[in-house]
Design a protein around this motif. Sequence first.
Motif, PDB file in Angstrom:
ATOM      1  N   LEU A 329       0.833  -1.204   0.000  1.00 43.81           N
ATOM      2  CA  LEU A 329       0.000   0.000   0.000  1.00 43.81           C
ATOM      3  C   LEU A 329       0.868   1.254   0.000  1.00 43.81           C
ATOM      4  O   LEU A 329       1.829   1.350   0.752  1.00 43.81           O
ATOM      5  CB  LEU A 329      -0.910  -0.004   1.226  1.00 43.81           C
ATOM      6  N   GLY A 330       0.499   2.224  -0.851  1.00 42.50           N
ATOM      7  CA  GLY A 330       1.205   3.497  -0.885  1.00 42.50           C
ATOM      8  C   GLY A 330       2.576   3.415  -1.514  1.00 42.50           C
ATOM      9  O   GLY A 330       3.548   3.967  -0.985  1.00 42.50           O
ATOM     10  N   VAL A 331       2.681   2.722  -2.656  1.00 42.72           N
ATOM     11  CA  VAL A 331       3.973   2.544  -3.319  1.00 42.72           C
ATOM     12  C   VAL A 331       4.402   3.854  -3.995  1.00 42.72           C
ATOM     13  O   VAL A 331       3.586   4.596  -4.539  1.00 42.72           O
ATOM     14  CB  VAL A 331       3.876   1.411  -4.362  1.00 42.72           C
ATOM     15  N   ARG A 332       5.681   4.119  -3.972  1.00 42.71           N
ATOM     16  CA  ARG A 332       6.266   5.289  -4.632  1.00 42.71           C
ATOM     17  C   ARG A 332       6.383   5.012  -6.132  1.00 42.71           C
ATOM     18  O   ARG A 332       6.997   4.014  -6.540  1.00 42.71           O
ATOM     19  CB  ARG A 332       7.635   5.586  -4.036  1.00 42.71           C
ATOM     20  N   VAL A 333       5.812   5.881  -6.960  1.00 41.29           N
ATOM     21  CA  VAL A 333       5.773   5.637  -8.400  1.00 41.29           C
ATOM     22  C   VAL A 333       7.170   5.539  -8.980  1.00 41.29           C
ATOM     23  O   VAL A 333       7.466   4.660  -9.805  1.00 41.29           O
ATOM     24  CB  VAL A 333       4.972   6.752  -9.117  1.00 41.29           C
ATOM     25  N   ILE A 366       0.751  -7.147  -5.488  1.00 42.12           N
ATOM     26  CA  ILE A 366      -0.154  -6.104  -5.953  1.00 42.12           C
ATOM     27  C   ILE A 366       0.277  -4.797  -5.294  1.00 42.12           C
ATOM     28  O   ILE A 366       0.272  -4.677  -4.070  1.00 42.12           O
ATOM     29  CB  ILE A 366      -1.622  -6.411  -5.605  1.00 42.12           C
ATOM     30  N   ARG A 367       0.647  -3.831  -6.116  1.00 45.43           N
ATOM     31  CA  ARG A 367       1.098  -2.532  -5.612  1.00 45.43           C
ATOM     32  C   ARG A 367      -0.018  -1.506  -5.764  1.00 45.43           C
ATOM     33  O   ARG A 367      -0.660  -1.428  -6.820  1.00 45.43           O
ATOM     34  CB  ARG A 367       2.355  -2.085  -6.353  1.00 45.43           C
ATOM     35  N   ILE A 368      -0.233  -0.725  -4.716  1.00 44.94           N
ATOM     36  CA  ILE A 368      -1.291   0.293  -4.712  1.00 44.94           C
ATOM     37  C   ILE A 368      -0.650   1.671  -4.741  1.00 44.94           C
ATOM     38  O   ILE A 368       0.146   2.004  -3.862  1.00 44.94           O
ATOM     39  CB  ILE A 368      -2.194   0.157  -3.474  1.00 44.94           C
ATOM     40  N   ILE A 369      -1.000   2.450  -5.750  1.00 43.91           N
ATOM     41  CA  ILE A 369      -0.579   3.857  -5.825  1.00 43.91           C
ATOM     42  C   ILE A 369      -1.814   4.695  -5.527  1.00 43.91           C
ATOM     43  O   ILE A 369      -2.813   4.639  -6.250  1.00 43.91           O
ATOM     44  CB  ILE A 369      -0.007   4.213  -7.211  1.00 43.91           C
ATOM     45  N   THR A 370      -1.801   5.445  -4.463  1.00 45.78           N
ATOM     46  CA  THR A 370      -2.968   6.208  -4.039  1.00 45.78           C
ATOM     47  C   THR A 370      -2.920   7.624  -4.611  1.00 45.78           C
ATOM     48  O   THR A 370      -1.850   8.216  -4.756  1.00 45.78           O
ATOM     49  CB  THR A 370      -3.048   6.289  -2.505  1.00 45.78           C
ATOM     50  N   HIS A 371      -4.105   8.152  -4.935  1.00 43.82           N
ATOM     51  CA  HIS A 371      -4.221   9.513  -5.452  1.00 43.82           C
ATOM     52  C   HIS A 371      -3.988  10.510  -4.325  1.00 43.82           C
ATOM     53  O   HIS A 371      -4.249  10.227  -3.152  1.00 43.82           O
ATOM     54  CB  HIS A 371      -5.608   9.715  -6.059  1.00 43.82           C
ATOM     55  N   LYS A 372      -3.487  11.675  -4.686  1.00 42.93           N
ATOM     56  CA  LYS A 372      -3.184  12.674  -3.662  1.00 42.93           C
ATOM     57  C   LYS A 372      -4.434  13.187  -2.961  1.00 42.93           C
ATOM     58  O   LYS A 372      -4.347  13.728  -1.857  1.00 42.93           O
ATOM     59  CB  LYS A 372      -2.420  13.847  -4.275  1.00 42.93           C
ATOM     60  N   ASP A 378     -11.471   5.646   0.224  1.00 41.35           N
ATOM     61  CA  ASP A 378     -10.808   5.295  -1.035  1.00 41.35           C
ATOM     62  C   ASP A 378      -9.660   4.326  -0.794  1.00 41.35           C
ATOM     63  O   ASP A 378      -9.446   3.387  -1.571  1.00 41.35           O
ATOM     64  CB  ASP A 378     -10.287   6.556  -1.723  1.00 41.35           C
ATOM     65  N   ILE A 379      -8.912   4.542   0.276  1.00 36.06           N
ATOM     66  CA  ILE A 379      -7.803   3.639   0.599  1.00 36.06           C
ATOM     67  C   ILE A 379      -8.331   2.260   0.967  1.00 36.06           C
ATOM     68  O   ILE A 379      -7.759   1.234   0.567  1.00 36.06           O
ATOM     69  CB  ILE A 379      -6.947   4.236   1.729  1.00 36.06           C
ATOM     70  N   LEU A 380      -9.434   2.211   1.709  1.00 32.51           N
ATOM     71  CA  LEU A 380     -10.046   0.917   2.028  1.00 32.51           C
ATOM     72  C   LEU A 380     -10.491   0.210   0.750  1.00 32.51           C
ATOM     73  O   LEU A 380     -10.263  -0.996   0.585  1.00 32.51           O
ATOM     74  CB  LEU A 380     -11.235   1.123   2.969  1.00 32.51           C
ATOM     75  N   GLN A 381     -11.109   0.940  -0.172  1.00 28.07           N
ATOM     76  CA  GLN A 381     -11.556   0.344  -1.427  1.00 28.07           C
ATOM     77  C   GLN A 381     -10.375  -0.175  -2.241  1.00 28.07           C
ATOM     78  O   GLN A 381     -10.431  -1.271  -2.815  1.00 28.07           O
ATOM     79  CB  GLN A 381     -12.344   1.372  -2.243  1.00 28.07           C
ATOM     80  N   SER A 382      -9.302   0.596  -2.284  1.00 31.11           N
ATOM     81  CA  SER A 382      -8.127   0.160  -3.051  1.00 31.11           C
ATOM     82  C   SER A 382      -7.525  -1.108  -2.458  1.00 31.11           C
ATOM     83  O   SER A 382      -7.083  -2.002  -3.198  1.00 31.11           O
ATOM     84  CB  SER A 382      -7.083   1.277  -3.083  1.00 31.11           C
ATOM     85  N   PHE A 383      -7.514  -1.204  -1.143  1.00 28.43           N
ATOM     86  CA  PHE A 383      -6.934  -2.388  -0.507  1.00 28.43           C
ATOM     87  C   PHE A 383      -7.795  -3.624  -0.762  1.00 28.43           C
ATOM     88  O   PHE A 383      -7.270  -4.710  -1.034  1.00 28.43           O
ATOM     89  CB  PHE A 383      -6.779  -2.152   0.994  1.00 28.43           C
ATOM     90  N   ILE A 384      -9.109  -3.471  -0.685  1.00 29.53           N
ATOM     91  CA  ILE A 384     -10.000  -4.597  -0.972  1.00 29.53           C
ATOM     92  C   ILE A 384      -9.856  -5.018  -2.428  1.00 29.53           C
ATOM     93  O   ILE A 384      -9.830  -6.218  -2.744  1.00 29.53           O
ATOM     94  CB  ILE A 384     -11.457  -4.211  -0.637  1.00 29.53           C
ATOM     95  N   VAL A 435       2.542   7.698   2.865  1.00 33.56           N
ATOM     96  CA  VAL A 435       3.304   8.933   2.718  1.00 33.56           C
ATOM     97  C   VAL A 435       3.585   9.270   1.260  1.00 33.56           C
ATOM     98  O   VAL A 435       3.932  10.414   0.936  1.00 33.56           O
ATOM     99  CB  VAL A 435       4.633   8.850   3.500  1.00 33.56           C
ATOM    100  N   TRP A 436       3.471   8.286   0.363  1.00 32.78           N
ATOM    101  CA  TRP A 436       3.694   8.534  -1.066  1.00 32.78           C
ATOM    102  C   TRP A 436       2.359   8.477  -1.801  1.00 32.78           C
ATOM    103  O   TRP A 436       1.645   7.485  -1.731  1.00 32.78           O
ATOM    104  CB  TRP A 436       4.660   7.507  -1.658  1.00 32.78           C
ATOM    105  N   ARG A 437       2.053   9.538  -2.516  1.00 31.47           N
ATOM    106  CA  ARG A 437       0.820   9.612  -3.303  1.00 31.47           C
ATOM    107  C   ARG A 437       1.154  10.096  -4.707  1.00 31.47           C
ATOM    108  O   ARG A 437       2.304  10.441  -5.006  1.00 31.47           O
ATOM    109  CB  ARG A 437      -0.200  10.530  -2.628  1.00 31.47           C
TER     110      ARG A 437
END
Length: 450
Positions: A329-333, A366-372, A378-384, A435-437
């Motif tokens: 979760l929260g991977v640095r692009v 599975i890597r998750i890149i979250t929007h700023k 939204d983070i819960l949805q991305s993780f599911i 910390v990375w978005r």
Amino acid sequence: MEGDQKVNSTSPAPAAEPAMMIEEWNGTSSTKLTKTATITSTSHSSISIQRSSNAFTHISQRILQAFVPEGYPTSVTPDYFPFQVWDSLQGLSTYVRMMLSTQALLSAIGVGEKSATVIGATFQWFLRDLTGMLGGVLFTCYQGSNLDSNAKMWRLVADLMNDLGMLMDLVSPLFPSAFVFIVCIGSLSRSFTGVASGATRAALTQHFALENNAADIAAKEGSQETLATMIGMALGMLLARLTIGHSFPIWISFLSLTMFHMYANYKAVCCLSLNTLNCERCSIVLSHFLKTGQVLSPKKVSSMEHVLPLWMTSWNLKGGDSLYKQVRLGVRVSSLDSLAMVDLLQSAGSHYKKEKYLLQQKGGIIRIITHKDSAGADILQSFIHALVMAKLDDQDGGSMSSEGQSWMDKHYEVFVLKLQSSGWKTERLLSSSVVWRANWLVNYSDGKHD
């Protein structure tokens, strides 16, 4: 004649006064009241009082109110009482052992010896406290924001570190040449305990509070801890008096109480049924939903999740699900390779146009890149979503982006509603700080972008 006239007049009888009755009730909550007296009035001067409880019962209730939250038991969760029982027992054993370790520490500093100097003892104590302060600050910098995501595990770790600190104090007289180093290690361990224990206690207090009464629960926790401290100190002084000068009984007592302390802590955290979703609980609930279409209750999940640190899970298997270990979760692009970045940019314009996250799959991870601008939901949805992809990847071994998106479109809203109806909180995911978005723009041929 007037004298011969008789007037037959009768004055009306006075109306009967109604009997009045007032009941006296005592209690701190409208759902838990006790009738203490019934006051009845039959006339202006006649009053009878019938008491329903004696003075001893009233006093005992007032004393109890100093140790339990207002409105108990309806104002707290069902797991409050068993947790507090085990927590008080482990605290009691801690204070008993503290007397033994403090006695050993003072003896090592030189208390009671003519050759000991005040400035020497003060300097050693100062180094001990300084090390603990610095350790607490460093621990907060690296782990402070992650403690509530695994409150059970950090609760256990905090008390294990406290045990290590007291053990160092007890060992310090055996190695006079390394005394300062040993007591500094012990102080460092206890500093971790202070930070982790305080943070997890705050998270558990919020969990117990059903009526926005976190402050009351915290205050009553202080009363319970004070009582345990006084009893523990009294027993500790008695034990220290009986074992003074006898190393073998001291070590037997200390190790026995330490084993009980660890057991009581383990039982305490096992009693907790947290209704917040962290990475492991989310994985357990989703895996069961994918198999049966039903959502497990927080109480059921509490018996399946791990409460010991991850490095101990290889032998502490209780039916928990490890699917969450495949998600980052929260991977640095910029940490991705060029091929992964190309795949990520393509998916941004196809699968994730409306979502505030991107998923990238490679090598079973599975890597998750979250929007700023992504929020907790939204983070819960991305993780599911990532868990679904990981589950499909385990089953079929291929790229499951389209299949995962299809499942989310059909079942995600139903899944969230079933989570809520089963008592789960779905506002956010308890996880390490993101910390990375990133921010992505989808350009079209007409010059417009989203």
